[in-house]
Design a protein around this motif. Structure first.
Motif, PDB file in Angstrom:
ATOM      1  N   ARG A 171       0.853  -1.186   0.000  1.00  0.00           N
ATOM      2  CA  ARG A 171       0.000   0.000   0.000  1.00  0.00           C
ATOM      3  C   ARG A 171       0.890   1.237   0.000  1.00  0.00           C
ATOM      4  NH1 ARG A 171      -4.902  -0.995   4.119  1.00  0.00           N
ATOM      5  NH2 ARG A 171      -4.752   1.264   4.043  1.00  0.00           N
ATOM      6  N   PRO A 172       0.655   2.181  -0.899  1.00  0.00           N
ATOM      7  CA  PRO A 172       1.518   3.372  -0.957  1.00  0.00           C
ATOM      8  C   PRO A 172       1.449   4.168   0.344  1.00  0.00           C
ATOM      9  CG  PRO A 172       0.134   3.208  -2.913  1.00  0.00           C
ATOM     10  CD  PRO A 172      -0.371   2.193  -1.943  1.00  0.00           C
ATOM     11  N   ARG A 173       2.608   4.651   0.792  1.00  0.00           N
ATOM     12  CA  ARG A 173       2.688   5.487   1.993  1.00  0.00           C
ATOM     13  C   ARG A 173       2.588   6.949   1.553  1.00  0.00           C
ATOM     14  NH1 ARG A 173       8.443   3.638   3.645  1.00  0.00           N
ATOM     15  NH2 ARG A 173       8.575   4.046   1.403  1.00  0.00           N
ATOM     16  N   ILE A 174       1.523   7.604   1.958  1.00  0.00           N
ATOM     17  CA  ILE A 174       1.246   8.958   1.505  1.00  0.00           C
ATOM     18  C   ILE A 174       1.211   9.895   2.713  1.00  0.00           C
ATOM     19  CG2 ILE A 174      -0.266  10.413   0.127  1.00  0.00           C
ATOM     20  CD1 ILE A 174       0.830   7.947  -1.362  1.00  0.00           C
ATOM     21  N   VAL A 175       2.036  10.920   2.669  1.00  0.00           N
ATOM     22  CA  VAL A 175       2.055  11.934   3.729  1.00  0.00           C
ATOM     23  C   VAL A 175       1.202  13.124   3.276  1.00  0.00           C
ATOM     24  CG1 VAL A 175       3.477  13.573   5.006  1.00  0.00           C
ATOM     25  CG2 VAL A 175       4.296  11.237   4.627  1.00  0.00           C
ATOM     26  N   VAL A 176       0.317  13.565   4.159  1.00  0.00           N
ATOM     27  CA  VAL A 176      -0.566  14.699   3.878  1.00  0.00           C
ATOM     28  C   VAL A 176      -0.121  15.881   4.732  1.00  0.00           C
ATOM     29  CG1 VAL A 176      -2.937  15.545   3.971  1.00  0.00           C
ATOM     30  CG2 VAL A 176      -2.477  13.163   3.306  1.00  0.00           C
ATOM     31  N   LEU A 177       0.059  17.027   4.084  1.00  0.00           N
ATOM     32  CA  LEU A 177       0.602  18.207   4.745  1.00  0.00           C
ATOM     33  C   LEU A 177      -0.240  19.420   4.378  1.00  0.00           C
ATOM     34  CD1 LEU A 177       2.894  19.526   6.383  1.00  0.00           C
ATOM     35  CD2 LEU A 177       4.261  19.564   4.290  1.00  0.00           C
ATOM     36  N   SER A 178      -0.975  19.967   5.339  1.00  0.00           N
ATOM     37  CA  SER A 178      -1.781  21.164   5.099  1.00  0.00           C
ATOM     38  C   SER A 178      -0.980  22.410   5.448  1.00  0.00           C
ATOM     39  CB  SER A 178      -3.057  21.132   5.939  1.00  0.00           C
ATOM     40  OG  SER A 178      -3.999  20.246   5.387  1.00  0.00           O
ATOM     41  N   THR A 179      -1.199  23.483   4.673  1.00  0.00           N
ATOM     42  CA  THR A 179      -0.498  24.740   4.925  1.00  0.00           C
ATOM     43  C   THR A 179      -1.497  25.866   5.161  1.00  0.00           C
ATOM     44  OG1 THR A 179      -0.416  25.415   2.602  1.00  0.00           O
ATOM     45  CG2 THR A 179       1.358  23.990   3.406  1.00  0.00           C
ATOM     46  N   GLY A 180      -1.070  26.858   5.918  1.00  0.00           N
ATOM     47  CA  GLY A 180      -1.891  28.038   6.163  1.00  0.00           C
ATOM     48  C   GLY A 180      -1.743  28.519   7.597  1.00  0.00           C
ATOM     49  N   ASP A 209      -8.942   5.285   2.366  1.00  0.00           N
ATOM     50  CA  ASP A 209     -10.105   4.747   1.675  1.00  0.00           C
ATOM     51  C   ASP A 209      -9.747   4.285   0.268  1.00  0.00           C
ATOM     52  OD1 ASP A 209     -12.973   4.245   1.741  1.00  0.00           O
ATOM     53  OD2 ASP A 209     -13.135   5.836   0.245  1.00  0.00           O
ATOM     54  N   SER A 210      -8.653   4.799  -0.284  1.00  0.00           N
ATOM     55  CA  SER A 210      -8.228   4.454  -1.648  1.00  0.00           C
ATOM     56  C   SER A 210      -7.152   3.379  -1.666  1.00  0.00           C
ATOM     57  CB  SER A 210      -7.718   5.712  -2.361  1.00  0.00           C
ATOM     58  OG  SER A 210      -8.717   6.708  -2.410  1.00  0.00           O
ATOM     59  N   GLY A 211      -6.896   2.750  -0.533  1.00  0.00           N
ATOM     60  CA  GLY A 211      -5.944   1.647  -0.497  1.00  0.00           C
ATOM     61  C   GLY A 211      -4.528   2.019  -0.133  1.00  0.00           C
ATOM     62  N   GLY A 212      -4.305   3.280   0.281  1.00  0.00           N
ATOM     63  CA  GLY A 212      -2.971   3.684   0.710  1.00  0.00           C
ATOM     64  C   GLY A 212      -2.855   3.742   2.219  1.00  0.00           C
ATOM     65  N   GLU A 213      -1.644   3.981   2.673  1.00  0.00           N
ATOM     66  CA  GLU A 213      -1.406   4.233   4.092  1.00  0.00           C
ATOM     67  C   GLU A 213      -1.203   5.731   4.254  1.00  0.00           C
ATOM     68  OE1 GLU A 213       1.426   1.899   6.187  1.00  0.00           O
ATOM     69  OE2 GLU A 213       1.057   0.106   4.976  1.00  0.00           O
ATOM     70  N   GLY A 214      -2.155   6.388   4.906  1.00  0.00           N
ATOM     71  CA  GLY A 214      -2.103   7.832   5.039  1.00  0.00           C
ATOM     72  C   GLY A 214      -1.471   8.269   6.341  1.00  0.00           C
ATOM     73  N   PHE A 215      -0.577   9.243   6.262  1.00  0.00           N
ATOM     74  CA  PHE A 215       0.087   9.796   7.444  1.00  0.00           C
ATOM     75  C   PHE A 215      -0.139  11.308   7.441  1.00  0.00           C
ATOM     76  CE2 PHE A 215       2.448   6.061   6.100  1.00  0.00           C
ATOM     77  CZ  PHE A 215       2.463   5.299   7.263  1.00  0.00           C
ATOM     78  N   ARG A 216      -0.745  11.789   8.494  1.00  0.00           N
ATOM     79  CA  ARG A 216      -1.041  13.220   8.598  1.00  0.00           C
ATOM     80  C   ARG A 216       0.107  13.916   9.316  1.00  0.00           C
ATOM     81  NH1 ARG A 216      -3.265  16.080  12.763  1.00  0.00           N
ATOM     82  NH2 ARG A 216      -4.073  18.125  12.144  1.00  0.00           N
ATOM     83  N   ALA A 217       0.746  14.865   8.615  1.00  0.00           N
ATOM     84  CA  ALA A 217       1.850  15.622   9.208  1.00  0.00           C
ATOM     85  C   ALA A 217       1.311  16.887   9.871  1.00  0.00           C
ATOM     86  CB  ALA A 217       2.866  15.991   8.126  1.00  0.00           C
ATOM     87  N   LEU A 312      -2.772   6.651  -7.153  1.00  0.00           N
ATOM     88  CA  LEU A 312      -2.597   5.596  -6.151  1.00  0.00           C
ATOM     89  C   LEU A 312      -2.875   4.225  -6.753  1.00  0.00           C
ATOM     90  CD1 LEU A 312      -4.141   7.105  -2.893  1.00  0.00           C
ATOM     91  CD2 LEU A 312      -1.763   6.999  -3.589  1.00  0.00           C
ATOM     92  N   ARG A 313      -3.851   4.134  -7.634  1.00  0.00           N
ATOM     93  CA  ARG A 313      -4.124   2.852  -8.288  1.00  0.00           C
ATOM     94  C   ARG A 313      -2.915   2.400  -9.103  1.00  0.00           C
ATOM     95  NH1 ARG A 313      -8.908   0.531  -8.461  1.00  0.00           N
ATOM     96  NH2 ARG A 313      -8.434  -0.429 -10.489  1.00  0.00           N
ATOM     97  N   LYS A 314      -2.290   3.318  -9.829  1.00  0.00           N
ATOM     98  CA  LYS A 314      -1.101   2.923 -10.590  1.00  0.00           C
ATOM     99  C   LYS A 314       0.014   2.494  -9.648  1.00  0.00           C
ATOM    100  CE  LYS A 314       2.218   4.170 -14.112  1.00  0.00           C
ATOM    101  NZ  LYS A 314       2.691   5.150 -15.116  1.00  0.00           N
TER     102      LYS A 314
END
Length: 395
Positions: A171-180, A209-217, A312-314
């Motif tokens: 499962r892809p490891r995806i880091v999410v980073l919000s700015t503001g 929900d899309s099959g990845g591993e989400g990490f909230r920074a 993510l599917r690819k």
């Protein structure tokens, strides 16, 4: 402006499918199989009983009622079996091997349940309630092919053919980073000019929900240098990065200011509504893909569905392309700006009709939360009369 299709094509041409690795079964759920899985033995490996009852010779119970002596008990896992001779019965449990000589199992419900002898009240056919060896899978038969997403049932058959480890695309490891600078953590008190951060939670959940591993920074303010430091810190654990905010045309756009000088991330206007400002490229020595999404909550989520989810599917080794659509009949008149593809939040009903929700602003997260679909209005269409068929993306 760049078209939606062209932007997605550029993304899919850049994103790489993750390399396979071998995982223990406990870690394989949600991954994509990268090898053929076959069974070394037939399944079941031996004839066994499909229910609790009595192993008999069918000819002995053709005339009922009949009483037979019970000469043995056979439980699941038994390895020493006493043959069933003519005129005899063996009490047997579900999953237990069928003893030699028996050719049918009488369900206990058809008997008086005796232990020393049993009275049988219904005749049985040959093979009744017997699971034959190889009935499910033959020895050497392929049970799963590469490209299969491993869910609970797939995990079960991998274990069922005796495998402890399996080659998969993770499962892809995806880091999410919000700015503001205006963002604060949910649960904290708001000061004037502040809002609670919702994007990072929405996008991290969308990744999972899309099959990845989400990490909230942790969120980042409006300082490009601080953003770059946080980005560098996250690259070591990421197969891709998602940012939200800081990509528009105004001042205080830290993502755009930080990444534009690198020359590997492009910021463009995509002909869509919501979500026109988009950024995409690669960062770091490992060329990690980065999706720089707009900051308005609806814009970022719609952008995720259109661009990040296919990517993510690819990465997972699955077929990737534009989101699938279904045809529905809209129950209201729709309007859309010329030259942009609109994605209107809506409720798709079971009867094949779709109704836009009240509140189509890119900031109106509550309206998005009440929707289960996006109505797609093409770039060359400015008005869609009520009752017209439209294409709809399910959320």
């Amino acid at each position: 402006m760049k078209s939606v299709d062209a932007h997605l094509a550029d993304i899919l041409a850049t994103v790489r499918t993750l390399a396979p690795l071998e995982l223990e079964l406990e870690r394989a759920l949600g991954t994509t199989l990268a090898e053929e899985v076959s069974s070394p033995v037939p399944l079941p490996p031996f004839d066994n009983s499909a229910m609790d009852g009595y192993a008999v010779r069918a000819a002995d119970v053709s005339g009922v009622p009949v009483t037979l002596p019970v000469v043995d008990d056979v439980a699941a896992g038994s390895d020493e079996l006493r043959a069933v001779g003519p005129g005899h019965a063996v009490r047997i449990m579900t999953g237990a091997p069928v003893p030699p000589g028996a050719d049918a199992v009488v369900p206990v419900e058809w008997t008086d349940g005796g232990t020393a002898q049993v009275t049988i009240n219904r005749p049985v056919q040959l093979g009744n309630a017997i699971r034959r060896a190889g009935e499910d899978v033959q020895a050497g038969e392929i049970v799963l092919k590469p490209g299969t997403v491993i869910g609970p049932a797939q995990l079960g058959i991998i274990a069922g053919v005796g495998r402890r480890r399996v080659w998969v695309r993770p499962r892809p490891r995806i880091v999410v980073l919000s700015t503001g600078a205006e963002l604060v953590e949910p649960g904290a008190a708001l000061r004037p000019g502040q809002i609670w951060d919702s994007n990072s939670f929405t996008l991290t959940a969308a990744v999972r929900d899309s099959g990845g591993e989400g990490f909230r920074a942790p969120t980042v303010g409006d300082d490009p240098a601080v953003f770059l430091d946080q980005l560098d810190a996250q690259l070591v654990r990421a197969d891709a990065i998602i940012t939200s905010g800081g990509v528009s045309m105004g001042a205080y756009e830290p993502v755009k200011e930080a990444l534009s000088p690198l020359g590997t991330v492009r910021f463009e206007k995509v002909a869509m509504q919501p979500g026109m400002p988009q950024g995409f490229g690669v960062v770091g020595d490992d060329q990690i893909p980065i999706f720089a999404l707009p900051g308005n909550p609806v814009s970022s989520y719609v952008s995720f569905m259109l661009f990040v989810r296919p990517a993510l599917r690819k990465m997972r080794g699955l077929p990737a392309g534009p989101p699938e659509t279904v045809t529905a009949y809209v129950l209201a008149t729709l309007r859309s700006p010329a030259g942009r593809r609109s994605y209107l939040r809506a409720v798709l009903a079971d009867d094949g009709t779709v109704t836009p929700v009240h509140g189509q602003g890119s900031h109106q997260l509550a309206a998005l939360a009440s929707a289960n679909a996006l109505i797609v209005v093409p770039e060359d269409t400015t008005e869609v009369p009520s009752g017209t068929s439209v294409q709809v993306i399910r959320l």
